[in-house]
Design a protein around this motif. Structure first.
Motif, mmCIF file in Angstrom:
data_model
loop_
_atom_site.group_PDB
_atom_site.id
_atom_site.type_symbol
_atom_site.label_atom_id
_atom_site.label_comp_id
_atom_site.label_asym_id
_atom_site.label_seq_id
_atom_site.Cartn_x
_atom_site.Cartn_y
_atom_site.Cartn_z
ATOM 1 N N THR A 54 10.233 -1.898 2.100
ATOM 2 C CA THR A 54 9.697 -0.841 1.242
ATOM 3 C C THR A 54 9.810 -1.236 -0.235
ATOM 4 N N LYS A 55 8.755 -0.932 -0.987
ATOM 5 C CA LYS A 55 8.822 -1.090 -2.457
ATOM 6 C C LYS A 55 8.446 0.254 -3.066
ATOM 7 N N ILE A 56 8.761 0.407 -4.343
ATOM 8 C CA ILE A 56 8.482 1.690 -4.994
ATOM 9 C C ILE A 56 7.457 1.484 -6.114
ATOM 10 N N ALA A 57 6.392 2.290 -6.049
ATOM 11 C CA ALA A 57 5.317 2.205 -7.048
ATOM 12 C C ALA A 57 5.751 2.899 -8.335
ATOM 13 N N PRO A 58 5.046 2.624 -9.453
ATOM 14 C CA PRO A 58 5.397 3.298 -10.707
ATOM 15 C C PRO A 58 5.351 4.826 -10.584
ATOM 16 N N SER A 59 4.531 5.331 -9.678
ATOM 17 C CA SER A 59 4.437 6.788 -9.494
ATOM 18 C C SER A 59 5.600 7.335 -8.690
ATOM 19 N N GLY A 60 6.447 6.438 -8.146
ATOM 20 C CA GLY A 60 7.552 6.880 -7.294
ATOM 21 C C GLY A 60 7.204 6.844 -5.814
ATOM 22 N N ALA A 61 5.944 6.531 -5.507
ATOM 23 C CA ALA A 61 5.523 6.527 -4.095
ATOM 24 C C ALA A 61 6.046 5.280 -3.376
ATOM 25 N N TYR A 105 0.844 -1.201 0.000
ATOM 26 C CA TYR A 105 0.000 0.000 0.000
ATOM 27 C C TYR A 105 0.874 1.244 0.000
ATOM 28 N N ALA A 106 0.517 2.205 -0.863
ATOM 29 C CA ALA A 106 1.244 3.494 -0.885
ATOM 30 C C ALA A 106 0.346 4.563 -0.293
ATOM 31 N N VAL A 107 0.757 5.094 0.835
ATOM 32 C CA VAL A 107 -0.065 6.134 1.470
ATOM 33 C C VAL A 107 -0.116 7.372 0.568
ATOM 34 N N ARG A 108 1.008 7.726 -0.045
ATOM 35 C CA ARG A 108 1.015 8.945 -0.865
ATOM 36 C C ARG A 108 -0.049 8.878 -1.972
ATOM 37 N N ASP A 109 -0.182 7.709 -2.588
ATOM 38 C CA ASP A 109 -1.183 7.557 -3.654
ATOM 39 C C ASP A 109 -2.516 7.035 -3.114
ATOM 40 N N GLU A 110 -2.552 6.675 -1.849
ATOM 41 C CA GLU A 110 -3.712 6.001 -1.264
ATOM 42 C C GLU A 110 -4.138 4.860 -2.193
ATOM 43 N N ALA A 111 -3.159 4.028 -2.568
ATOM 44 C CA ALA A 111 -3.464 2.988 -3.556
ATOM 45 C C ALA A 111 -2.779 1.671 -3.210
ATOM 46 N N TYR A 112 -3.462 0.586 -3.553
ATOM 47 C CA TYR A 112 -2.899 -0.759 -3.426
ATOM 48 C C TYR A 112 -2.181 -1.083 -4.722
ATOM 49 N N TYR A 113 -1.050 -1.750 -4.628
ATOM 50 C CA TYR A 113 -0.320 -2.134 -5.838
ATOM 51 C C TYR A 113 -0.035 -3.626 -5.823
ATOM 52 N N GLY A 114 -0.032 -4.217 -7.021
ATOM 53 C CA GLY A 114 0.359 -5.622 -7.153
ATOM 54 C C GLY A 114 1.878 -5.720 -7.149
ATOM 55 N N GLU A 115 2.379 -6.862 -6.641
ATOM 56 C CA GLU A 115 3.826 -7.093 -6.561
ATOM 57 C C GLU A 115 4.507 -6.821 -7.919
ATOM 58 N N ASP A 116 3.836 -7.249 -8.996
ATOM 59 C CA ASP A 116 4.433 -7.135 -10.332
ATOM 60 C C ASP A 116 4.572 -5.688 -10.805
ATOM 61 N N GLU A 117 3.887 -4.755 -10.136
ATOM 62 C CA GLU A 117 3.975 -3.352 -10.559
ATOM 63 C C GLU A 117 5.126 -2.628 -9.870
ATOM 64 N N LEU A 118 5.773 -3.287 -8.894
ATOM 65 C CA LEU A 118 6.668 -2.555 -7.988
ATOM 66 C C LEU A 118 8.135 -2.846 -8.214
ATOM 67 N N GLN A 119 8.964 -1.902 -7.774
ATOM 68 C CA GLN A 119 10.410 -2.106 -7.782
ATOM 69 C C GLN A 119 10.904 -2.160 -6.350
ATOM 70 N N ASP A 120 12.094 -2.768 -6.174
ATOM 71 C CA ASP A 120 12.630 -2.847 -4.810
ATOM 72 C C ASP A 120 12.920 -1.456 -4.260
ATOM 73 N N GLY A 121 12.680 -1.309 -2.948
ATOM 74 C CA GLY A 121 12.940 -0.023 -2.303
ATOM 75 C C GLY A 121 14.277 -0.027 -1.601
ATOM 76 N N PRO A 122 14.525 1.008 -0.800
ATOM 77 C CA PRO A 122 15.812 1.142 -0.107
ATOM 78 C C PRO A 122 16.029 0.068 0.952
ATOM 79 N N ASP A 123 14.940 -0.536 1.456
ATOM 80 C CA ASP A 123 15.075 -1.611 2.452
ATOM 81 C C ASP A 123 14.025 -2.671 2.139
ATOM 82 N N PRO A 124 14.154 -3.860 2.765
ATOM 83 C CA PRO A 124 13.238 -4.961 2.412
ATOM 84 C C PRO A 124 11.768 -4.649 2.728
#
Ligand code: MSP
Length: 522
Positions: A150-157, A129-148
């Motif tokens: 956290t993931k990064i949404a296509p919007s950067g959130a 879940y990305a609070v900034r976008d108030e949106a749920y994302y599927g695993e396949d839409e995300l990139q790895d974040g700075p730590d395990p």
């Protein structure tokens, strides 16, 4: 005249109250206002809604960070959004706050409708879940974040993993129904690029949607289960019908104006409006909006607007630099509606000077001054019209029928271009006809030319009111046109200017701006 059976309902997105309004918000609101004003002048009974989106984790977190209650934060920022409206002469009929009781009641009624339809069930949600976008994302839409964690949404959130009990909406049941709807209603989603993006998203498969949260309480309580608040998007989208009284004792507005003719939304929230919203409405057996149109995003002088870069353009700085008309014109003329674009100060100033000061302003000033000097300050008496006169007049008279398809397709920039093409023709006509020469050579012909100019100015000023209401209004004042006569159906021979009407002394309407920002703001 307004035909009460011809109704039109246009909405803006409702704005998050986690920060102050800026150029991007002014943009969506002005665009919707132009459409609302246009349709009113075209004889429609219009309802134009805007407002604020006040629930959810993002607002709750902002309140925490500011050390105040969510209610305090929402009251403050909602007011800030509301204050912007009169400054830009926005003609909204209502302002909905999702913390209004009327809204909460409709949300709960709507929820029960979905429940009765068997579209909601209780289960457990685990996912990103990305609070900034108030949106749920599927695993396949995300990139790895700075730590395990956290993931990064296509919007950067940033997305965090959440696990909680949740109500679900049976979105997966609606995949085929939505695809069929898009196919049968090819103009439902605009622009075309958004339509194809959404169609591919839906074709890839829809999962049921988590529509409640239990880990915070800043939201509309789920009926009969106070541990849950509604997911902020089901709450937010419902604003479009809660403002019309859907589900309340007085639902006259809903009966009259729903379905909406167009929801203006930002491109990043198209998915919510063209997948979730229609699916909810189908489940509740409510008609779907006729169109959802996504505007693009502005960057400023080539950079994304952000607090950290300090380049956020506020509504007040827009007003100071460009005025009401200048801002409205520059925002809508600088980029095709639906595209992304770059807001550059120099371009805006050049546009405003070129099209408002030199284009329409000069046309009005030159023509009205000549009338003041050479026609005793009265609407001149024309003799017979030449082919050139008729051509120009007909171009002006054709503007309502020529521009309405553009408004219906939310091609606002094309409507502006078309009105200004007549203004440019009229300026070329002055140069060609050279009425100042005719004064000695053929005074009768001069009167005709000045008449044609005044009449064309009347028409283009009427047509320009939705875009530049202040300046257009001043021009119409100078032509002594009554307020009720400033409507599109009066663009014809029958309503043409009456010779002999005495005009006030002409005054310039659009000042030239200095390119240097400090001077312009001074
Ligand atoms: N609350 C949701 C909308 C709910 S509608 C049921 C939301 N709010 S928002 O305040 O974040 O953004 C609202 C709109 O502002 C966006 O959809 C977009 O149209 C507009 N913009 C914000 N920044 C923008 C730019 N830089 N450029 C153009 N418009 C952008 O999303």
């Amino acid at each position: 005249m307004t035909d009460i059976s011809k109704t039109y309902y246009v909405t803006t997105p409702i704005y998050y109250v986690n920060g102050d309004p800026h150029l991007g918000h002014v943009y969506s609101t002005v665009a919707a206002d132009v459409i609302a004003r246009y349709k009113r002048l075209a004889g429609y009974n219009v309802y134009f809604l805007t407002g604020t989106d006040e629930h959810g984790q993002k607002v709750a977190q902002t309140a925490d960070a500011m050390g105040v209650t969510p209610q305090e934060v929402t009251d403050r920022f909602s007011q800030a959004f509301r204050d912007v409206l009169p400054k830009f002469h926005i003609t909204n009929n209502d302002f909905i706050r999702t913390t209004d009781n009327r809204h909460k009641e409709t949300c709960q009624y709507f929820w029960k409708k979905l429940e009765e339809a068997g579209a909601i069930y209780l289960d457990k949600y685990s996912g990103w879940y990305a609070v900034r976008d108030e949106a749920y994302y599927g695993e396949d839409e995300l990139q790895d974040g700075p730590d395990p964690e956290t993931k990064i949404a296509p919007s950067g959130a940033e997305c965090k993993w959440v696990e909680e009990e949740s109500y679900f909406f049976r979105l997966s049941d609606y995949q085929n129904k939505l695809l069929a709807y898009y196919q049968e209603n090819p103009d439902f989603i605009g622009p075309k690029s958004s339509a194809s993006e959404i169609t591919s998203f839906v074709k890839a498969g829809l999962k049921d949607l988590s529509i409640s949260r239990t880990t915070f309480n800043w939201g509309v309580p789920v009926p009969n289960n106070p541990d849950h608040v509604m997911y902020v998007w089901i709450d937010a989208l419902t604003n479009y019908i809660s403002a019309l009284g859907y589900g309340s004792e007085d639902d006259e507005l809903f009966q009259k104006f729903w379905p909406a003719d167009v929801h203006i939304v930002g491109k990043e929230i198209t998915r919510f409006h063209t997948v979730y919203w229609p699916a909810f409405l189908m489940a509740a057996n409510i008609a779907l909006p006729k169109k959802v149109f996504a505007n693009g995003w502005w960057v400023v002088e080539g950079e994304k607007m952000s607090k950290s870069l300090g380049n956020v353009i506020t509504p007040d700085s827009l007003l100071q630099s460009y005025g009401v008309d200048g801002t409205r014109y520059a925002l809508l003329r600088e980029m095709p509606f639906g595209n992304d674009g770059n807001f550059a100060h120099d371009n805006a100033v050049n546009r405003i000077n070129g099209d408002l000061a030199n284009g329409l302003g000069n046309l009005a000033q030159r023509s009205l001054s000549m009338i003041a000097k050479n026609a005793e300050g009265q609407i001149p008496l024309p003799s017979s019209f030449t082919e050139a006169d008729r051509q120009l007049l007909n171009m002006a008279y054709d503007l309502p029928s020529q521009t309405e398809p553009f408004i219906n397709a939310v091609q606002i920039h094309k409507y502006l271009e078309m009105v200004w093409s007549v203004i440019n023709e009229a300026n070329a006509y002055i140069d060609l006809q050279a009425p100042w020469k005719l004064k000695k050579e053929n005074p009768e012909r001069m009167q005709t030319v000045l008449y044609v100019l005044a009449e064309v100015i009347r028409c283009v000023a009427i047509m320009a009111q939705p875009i530049i209401p202040v300046g257009a209004g001043k021009i119409l004042d100078q032509l002594v046109i009554g307020h009720e006569a400033r409507v599109f159906e009066n663009l014809d021979n029958e309503h043409a200017l009456k010779p002999g009407i005495v005009l006030p002394a002409p005054q310039g309407v659009f000042p030239r701006l200095e390119l240097n920002k400090d001077e312009a703001a001074a």
